[in-house]
Scaffold this motif. Structure first.
Motif, PDB file in Angstrom:
ATOM      1  N   LEU A   3       0.823  -1.203   0.000  1.00 23.69           N
ATOM      2  CA  LEU A   3       0.000   0.000   0.000  1.00 23.69           C
ATOM      3  C   LEU A   3       0.859   1.255   0.000  1.00 23.69           C
ATOM      4  O   LEU A   3       0.521   2.254  -0.639  1.00 23.69           O
ATOM      5  CB  LEU A   3      -0.917  -0.001   1.222  1.00 23.69           C
ATOM      6  N   PHE A   9      -2.940   4.711  -3.475  1.00 25.49           N
ATOM      7  CA  PHE A   9      -2.966   4.881  -2.027  1.00 25.49           C
ATOM      8  C   PHE A   9      -2.276   6.186  -1.624  1.00 25.49           C
ATOM      9  O   PHE A   9      -2.743   6.892  -0.724  1.00 25.49           O
ATOM     10  CB  PHE A   9      -2.290   3.709  -1.323  1.00 25.49           C
ATOM     11  N   ALA A  13      -3.934   9.075   0.478  1.00 25.40           N
ATOM     12  CA  ALA A  13      -3.322   9.574   1.722  1.00 25.40           C
ATOM     13  C   ALA A  13      -3.110  11.081   1.659  1.00 25.40           C
ATOM     14  O   ALA A  13      -3.309  11.792   2.660  1.00 25.40           O
ATOM     15  CB  ALA A  13      -2.003   8.853   1.968  1.00 25.40           C
ATOM     16  N   LEU A  43      -9.673   4.080  -1.793  1.00 27.41           N
ATOM     17  CA  LEU A  43      -9.396   2.837  -1.071  1.00 27.41           C
ATOM     18  C   LEU A  43     -10.262   1.707  -1.608  1.00 27.41           C
ATOM     19  O   LEU A  43      -9.807   0.556  -1.733  1.00 27.41           O
ATOM     20  CB  LEU A  43      -9.641   3.020   0.427  1.00 27.41           C
ATOM     21  N   TRP A 196     -10.074   7.783   9.038  1.00 26.78           N
ATOM     22  CA  TRP A 196      -9.416   7.358   7.802  1.00 26.78           C
ATOM     23  C   TRP A 196      -8.417   6.230   8.057  1.00 26.78           C
ATOM     24  O   TRP A 196      -8.405   5.242   7.323  1.00 26.78           O
ATOM     25  CB  TRP A 196      -8.750   8.545   7.100  1.00 26.78           C
ATOM     26  N   VAL A 200      -8.241   2.368   6.438  1.00 29.03           N
ATOM     27  CA  VAL A 200      -6.993   1.823   5.868  1.00 29.03           C
ATOM     28  C   VAL A 200      -6.651   0.499   6.534  1.00 29.03           C
ATOM     29  O   VAL A 200      -6.247  -0.471   5.872  1.00 29.03           O
ATOM     30  CB  VAL A 200      -5.849   2.829   6.022  1.00 29.03           C
TER      31      VAL A 200
END
Length: 209
Positions: A3, A9, A13, A43, A196, A200
């Protein structure tokens, strides 16, 4: 691909960091909505691309839908967002059961049930005009977390579920208990700082052994 080296990703982020720094405590706006929604929707795209369990991808997509609704003004959108997240929790609950969730350990179960009872009896009555749906949501997320506690050998999923619960508890305090001011603003930042990463962790737990 890890990731941490996945371009999608990294974009997600970056959007999550932007939301935390710029939008977490800001008034509703379309830039806020887009940033928030995309940071979780990406995601879901990662999960779909990796061939993750359908229930995992569905839970993330419903989370993105909930984020979209919660970032728009009005009680109706709040209820729609809560419904989206409740559906997402049901998807995660089903995923955990498919993965073999058994009976959760006693002490964590008691702690979770006490927290849920406190939310039902203390926080939900403050949700004027929304007491029943808020209580229903608490039951759903508690069931999801209990199923996660029953997983063995899946620490990311367990931690993700519990952090999700913590995020929603803080959100409930912000929305229904705290008066406007610095406390409520700090809670808004904390909600996102928990939420968040929780998504993840659940994504990582569904992708990695």
């Amino acid at each position: 691909m890890s990731l941490l080296t996945d371009p999608l990703f990294l974009i997600a982020a970056a959007l999550a960091a932007l939301y935390l720094l710029r939008f977490a405590a800001a008034m509703e706006s379309w830039p806020k909505t887009v940033t928030k929604t995309l940071s979780v929707l990406l995601l879901a795209v990662i999960a779909l691309r990796a061939g993750a369990p359908v229930l995992l991808s569905l839970g993330l997509m419903l989370g993105a839908l909930g984020d979209f609704c919660l970032s728009r003004p009005g009680r109706g959108m709040f209820l729609a967002g809560m419904a989206g997240f409740a559906a997402g929790h049901l998807a995660y609950l089903a995923l955990f059961l498919v993965l073999g969730a058994g009976a959760p350990p006693l002490l964590p179960t008691l702690a979770l049930l006490l927290g849920a009872a406190a939310a039902v009896l203390w926080i939900a009555p403050r949700a004027e005009g929304m007491v029943v749906p808020v209580r229903g949501y608490i039951v759903v997320i508690a069931a999801m977390a209990l199923a996660a506690l029953g997983l063995s050998g899946a620490p990311r999923l367990v931690l993700g579920a519990l952090v999700f619960v913590a995020s929603d508890f803080v959100l409930a305090l912000q929305r229904f208990v705290l008066a406007p001011g610095r406390g409520a603003q700090a809670a808004a930042y904390l909600v996102w700082a928990l939420y968040w990463p929780a998504q993840v962790l659940i994504l990582a737990g569904g992708l990695l052994p």
